[in-house]
Design an enzyme around this catalytic site. Structure first.
Site, PDB file in Angstrom:
ATOM      1  N   ASP A   1       2.726  -4.674   8.204  1.00 59.16           N
ATOM      2  CA  ASP A   1       1.527  -3.874   7.988  1.00 59.16           C
ATOM      3  C   ASP A   1       0.336  -4.822   8.127  1.00 59.16           C
ATOM      4  O   ASP A   1       0.059  -5.624   7.228  1.00 59.16           O
ATOM      5  CB  ASP A   1       1.585  -3.236   6.596  1.00 59.16           C
TER       6      ASP A   1
ATOM      7  N   HIS B   1       0.873  -1.191   0.000  1.00 58.72           N
ATOM      8  CA  HIS B   1       0.000   0.000   0.000  1.00 58.72           C
ATOM      9  C   HIS B   1       0.907   1.237   0.000  1.00 58.72           C
ATOM     10  O   HIS B   1       2.023   1.188   0.530  1.00 58.72           O
ATOM     11  CB  HIS B   1      -0.829  -0.053   1.281  1.00 58.72           C
TER      12      HIS B   1
HETATM   13  N1  PMP Z   1      -1.957  -0.796   4.494  1.00 60.09           N
HETATM   14  C1  PMP Z   1      -2.870  -1.573   3.910  1.00 60.09           C
HETATM   15  C2  PMP Z   1      -2.496  -2.946   3.421  1.00 60.09           C
HETATM   16  C3  PMP Z   1      -4.182  -1.091   3.760  1.00 60.09           C
HETATM   17  O1  PMP Z   1      -5.106  -1.858   3.168  1.00 60.09           O
HETATM   18  C4  PMP Z   1      -4.506   0.202   4.230  1.00 60.09           C
HETATM   19  C5  PMP Z   1      -5.897   0.770   4.074  1.00 60.09           C
HETATM   20  N2  PMP Z   1      -6.436   0.677   2.795  1.00 60.09           N
HETATM   21  C6  PMP Z   1      -3.501   0.957   4.850  1.00 60.09           C
HETATM   22  C7  PMP Z   1      -2.242   0.419   4.961  1.00 60.09           C
HETATM   23  C8  PMP Z   1      -3.768   2.314   5.379  1.00 60.09           C
HETATM   24  O2  PMP Z   1      -4.680   2.253   6.418  1.00 60.09           O
HETATM   25  P1  PMP Z   1      -5.304   3.603   7.043  1.00 60.09           P
HETATM   26  O3  PMP Z   1      -5.820   4.387   5.880  1.00 60.09           O
HETATM   27  O4  PMP Z   1      -6.381   3.113   7.945  1.00 60.09           O
HETATM   28  O5  PMP Z   1      -4.211   4.307   7.769  1.00 60.09           O
END
Ligand code: PMP
Length: 404
Positions: free
Chosen positions: A199, A122
């Site tokens: 993560d 991500h």
């Molecule tokens: N890492 C992954 C694998 C995610 O799916 C997400 C959310 N889509 C995030 C990080 C970020 O999470 P947040 O927006 O809740 O900080």
């Protein structure tokens, strides 16, 4: 197994209609719906307890502090961390990763040092490290994957060298659904003397996570993806690491003593929690973790894996269907494209049928590049979804396909 119809009653939003049709909510990887128990606990705290935590001698402040610190204990138990000193409250996965990148980068990385990430990260786990790259001249090394969406472990091992300082990798891909072999990856990193950040945004909501069994050094997840409120998240860090990291932000709560000449810092976790925390959200998060723990993380996993396999089988029968992500271990996310129908058109037309899916690059542009696509349609499952909803999705896709 829990009674799904009873469980659905805890989520009032699931009774909504959109465009005159029953809502089929399949955008759970973005955020999940909240059970009454979470919202009511938060309303109750605002109505009956509210006071700033940690600083007050008065009754309400002490009660709010007790609830806030009890929530930390609930998170500790949920992750099986050794101590509550290892549980830092943040705003979410993104802030947790930024905290580690920033503080670890500051203390332990110099020009030419390397962080290992994967091709399926991500943006939160790419850009945070690029900010360190811009400040300190570090390098990002990327673990490649095969066409099924599985990381190449041989290539991973080859990336280690004397400049490797940390590995930062996703537990479950939010696009492919791949469950990465993080236990093995951590073993390999530790054999090279390198710590690992996991993560857990897409793992913590779906199966039991034991940070001691994984032996990860850091683990990040978001409250809003695990049936809790928005704006709250967690960074787990081994005490030995949190002790050595410098603070992230300066302010109240994170200090020992302050003078204009010299300031000392509080011990972890408060060292990383400058300012008034979202103490009502921590209560909401704790009630959410109580909720999933009561249903049983193992039961939730069985239910969601069943839905995922059912969806994969059903969707594969649709002419022109291309599933992106065919890993052997596949969690509750299914990405797809049909024929040459644009993902945005598919998402928009499914929406008209009451079916909420996500379309686009899912904050993983480098992964889209690797897959050779601009975006995908993504259906993602939660503990309250049903096989009937998967059928509705499949029939919806067939209807949309027939229009093109
Ligand atoms: N890492 C992954 C694998 C995610 O799916 C997400 C959310 N889509 C995030 C990080 C970020 O999470 P947040 O927006 O809740 O900080």
């Amino acid at each position: 197994m829990y009674d799904i119809e009873e469980v659905r009653k805890d989520f009032p939003i699931l009774r909504r209609e959109v465009y005159g049709r029953p809502l089929v909510y399949l955008d759970n990887a973005a955020t999940v719906q909240k059970p009454r128990q979470v919202v009511e606990a938060m309303a109750d705290e605002y109505y009956n307890v509210n006071a700033n935590v940690h600083r007050g001698v008065h009754f309400l402040s002490q009660q709010a502090t007790e609830l806030h610190e009890a929530a930390r204990e609930t998170v500790r138990r949920f992750l099986n961390a050794r101590s509550t000193a290892e549980i830092v409250f943040t705003r979410g996965t993104t802030e947790s990763i930024n905290l580690v990148a920033s503080c670890f980068g500051e203390a332990f990385m110099r020009e030419g040092d390397e962080v290992i990430v994967s091709e399926m990260e991500h943006h939160a786990n790419i850009v945070s490290w690029q900010l360190v790259q811009a400040r300190k001249g570090i390098r990002l090394r990327v673990i490649p994957m095969n066409d099924r969406g599985e990381l190449l472990m041989d290539e991973y091992e080859k990336l280690f060298n004397e400049r490797t300082r940390i590995v930062s990798v996703t537990h479950v891909s939010n696009v492919l659904g791949t469950v990465n072999p993080v236990r093995r990856m951590i073993e390999i990193a530790h054999a090279h003397g390198v710590p690992v950040l996991v993560d857990g945004a897409q793992s913590a909501p779906h199966f039991a996570v034991d940070v001691q069994a994984l032996d990860c050094d850091f683990f990040a997840f978001s409250g809003h993806k695990v049936y809790g409120p928005t704006g709250i998240g967690v960074l787990y860090g081994k005490e030995s690491w949190l002790d050595r990291l410098p603070p992230y932000m300066g302010g109240g709560e994170m200090i020992g003593h302050v003078s204009f000449e010299h300031t000392t810092f509080a011990a972890p976790p408060l060292k990383f929690e400058a300012g008034t925390p979202d103490y009502v959200a921590t209560t909401g998060l704790a009630r959410a973790l109580d909720y999933v723990s009561r249903l049983g993380m193992d039961q939730i996993q069985v239910h969601e894996r069943d839905l995922t396999h059912y969806a994969l089988e059903r969707l594969r029968r649709i002419p022109g269907m291309r599933i992106l992500g065919e890993a052997a271990e596949h969690d509750a996310v299914v990405s797809f494209l049909v024929g040459n129908i644009h993902h945005l058109d598919m998402g928009t037309l499914l929406d008209r049928l009451g079916i909420a899916v996500r379309t686009g690059h899912h904050c993983a542009e480098p992964l889209m590049h690797r897959l050779g696509v601009e975006g995908t349609v993504r259906a993602s499952f939660a503990l309250y979804n049903t096989r009937a909803e998967v059928d509705a999705l499949a029939e919806g896709i067939e209807r949309v396909s027939a229009m093109f």
